[in-house]
Enzyme design. Sequence first.
Site, PDB file in Angstrom:
ATOM      1  N   GLU A  80      12.389  -7.799   1.907  1.00  0.00           N
ATOM      2  CA  GLU A  80      11.783  -6.887   2.881  1.00  0.00           C
ATOM      3  C   GLU A  80      11.179  -7.624   4.062  1.00  0.00           C
ATOM      4  O   GLU A  80      10.495  -7.027   4.893  1.00  0.00           O
ATOM      5  CB  GLU A  80      10.717  -6.006   2.219  1.00  0.00           C
ATOM      6  CG  GLU A  80       9.433  -6.728   1.832  1.00  0.00           C
ATOM      7  CD  GLU A  80       9.509  -7.404   0.469  1.00  0.00           C
ATOM      8  OE1 GLU A  80       8.455  -7.715  -0.077  1.00  0.00           O
ATOM      9  OE2 GLU A  80      10.630  -7.614  -0.048  1.00  0.00           O
TER      10      GLU A  80
ATOM     11  N   ASP B 125       6.702  -8.618   7.539  1.00  0.00           N
ATOM     12  CA  ASP B 125       6.821  -8.182   6.147  1.00  0.00           C
ATOM     13  C   ASP B 125       6.417  -6.710   6.057  1.00  0.00           C
ATOM     14  O   ASP B 125       5.427  -6.276   6.664  1.00  0.00           O
ATOM     15  CB  ASP B 125       5.912  -9.018   5.234  1.00  0.00           C
ATOM     16  CG  ASP B 125       6.070  -8.633   3.770  1.00  0.00           C
ATOM     17  OD1 ASP B 125       7.136  -8.896   3.208  1.00  0.00           O
ATOM     18  OD2 ASP B 125       5.108  -8.049   3.213  1.00  0.00           O
ATOM     19  N   ILE B 126       7.207  -5.912   5.321  1.00  0.00           N
ATOM     20  CA  ILE B 126       6.885  -4.488   5.134  1.00  0.00           C
ATOM     21  C   ILE B 126       5.799  -4.395   4.066  1.00  0.00           C
ATOM     22  O   ILE B 126       5.981  -4.871   2.924  1.00  0.00           O
ATOM     23  CB  ILE B 126       8.141  -3.701   4.717  1.00  0.00           C
ATOM     24  CG1 ILE B 126       9.229  -3.823   5.807  1.00  0.00           C
ATOM     25  CG2 ILE B 126       7.802  -2.231   4.461  1.00  0.00           C
ATOM     26  CD1 ILE B 126      10.554  -3.195   5.433  1.00  0.00           C
TER      27      ILE B 126
END
Length: 615
Positions: free
Chosen positions: A538, A495-496
């Site tokens: 994302e 996950d960003i």
Amino acid sequence: MNVQEHDMYASFKQKLFDWFLGEKDFSDLSRVMQAVIVLLKEEFKLLEVTFYLLNPLKKIFHPEATTNRSIQSNPERYGIPFDERLKKGLDEVLVTENGDGTKTVQFSLYFSEDSLGLIRFQFPEDWFIRDEFIGKIQKDFSKIFNKIRKISQILNEEKRYEQLHRAATKIHSSMNIDDVLEEIVRTLKEVYPSFTCHLFLSHDSSTHRDLPIKLLSYENEDEHMGAMQAYVTGQIQLEDSLASKKSIIYAPIKGAQGIYGVIEMIAPTIMVLPKSEIRFISLLANTAGSALENAKLYEQSKRLVADLQLINETIHHLNTNLRFQDALQFMVEKIKTSFAAEEVGFVMIQGNERKILPGSTPFFHSRDAKAYIDFVLHRIQCSRDTLFLGDAKINVQSGVVFRSLMAVPMMRGMMKGVAIVLHREAYHFSFDMFKLLQSLIHHSTLAFTNAVLREELERMVITDRLTNLYARHYLDERIKRSMEEDGLGTFILIDIDNFKKINDTYGHQIGDEIIIQVANIIKANIRENDIGARWGGEELAVYLPKVSLNAGISIANRLVQKVREQTNPPVTISCGVSYWKKNRSDSVKELFNRADEALYTAKRTGKNRVVVQEY
């Protein structure tokens, strides 16, 4: 003529007539004249008689028949030069005294454009026959010689035409080109045993038999000008050489649809071939041309059927949903087998770049291939250009030199390239092979294009459009298959961090670019058989088949580091890692849940880190 001469001559004519009626074969002039001079010797009580024939090339009378054993054993030694003195005395009867109690009589027999004979006999000095009677013998013998010669010519002509008929029947009964050529040569040698025979054939004619065959080539036009003239014009060409003392005739082998070669006949010791011989050789050449044409048409029809079957089978196989690389490999093997080619390559053109397609033979992946590819692409300027060279002149610094070359463009839709076929031997490929290759490439290009489009469609279906990573459903399928077939695997959920803030600060376009940057970093740091996918939004994911937990953690830490260092604007990622092993109760859903829990822990405990969730 006195009574004694009259009775003697009447007896001779009676016996000559009886012999003539009993003789069955007049085709051999020398043998027939031998019988006549033996009869002459016996009836007129002569010591010896010799019959000579003129060899116009050597300008000498050669003994053809004789009752003298010395002459029989060494005829070359007893030739009579045809000099000016003898020419002047041809119409006279010459009688000379030998000094040993014998005399020699000499007179000519029938003088014509192509035939001149001479009779010489010896008799004792007390011979009772007068000169007037010898004149009678000369006159009648000229008639006899002339008639026997004509009968011999007619019989020989008949025999030759029988041979021609037999040869025509045999060669027309065969549909094998080699058999036809062999029978042509055999007939020529049988009819003209003293002649040298060659067949000039074009490059598209070949035989595996030991026959006197030469190739017609414009490169050697000066050396075989007569043969080339006969081939081009379709007319008989004659060459008479005083220096080499021979005559050469070039007869075109003609059929109804074309000229297939040239018969070369070299006649030694003959300055000018008689018209009858020229007509016969011409007729034989035309008969050979007709038979050769029939055999070629038959073999061409068989070849066309085989070519159609080859195209049919190849295209059918290519259309059975083969992968593009498999289709190319199949095509390369098919071309190598069908054309006995040594190297086969497919080169794609992408702008100014060339790409050697997988499936091409190893040579095309080597440095030596560049000269041939450059040469072909320089010569082929548009999609309609093709290249067929029997003896290519390509500058190669090192390596193998290929002289036979065929090149056919592949142009259809997104497919832009060229197929190149090579062989080291000059003129290895026939023009029929080249036409077949054109047809194969033309039909297969559509199959190749379909394979590329099918693979592109499949890639689009299983690929995320933004990141070019795999789609979520493909990731699910690959993990499920791995858990059925492999022994272990590691899953990383990514996950960003603070992605909403990036969108709010820089906008959604920059947000998409950040996702693409992270996806590219993932692709650059995993193996070809690892699965990088977009999980959603994302969130991204990586599945590592057959990779242990410790190795998976190392890869996850490397990704965290690379993203931190290489993104712009800089971002960080958090990773949740889970794994599975065989012989433990597990499922894809549970694997995902463990990774999701680990990711949640990583986000909650500070982000920019890797957390592992065990069983």
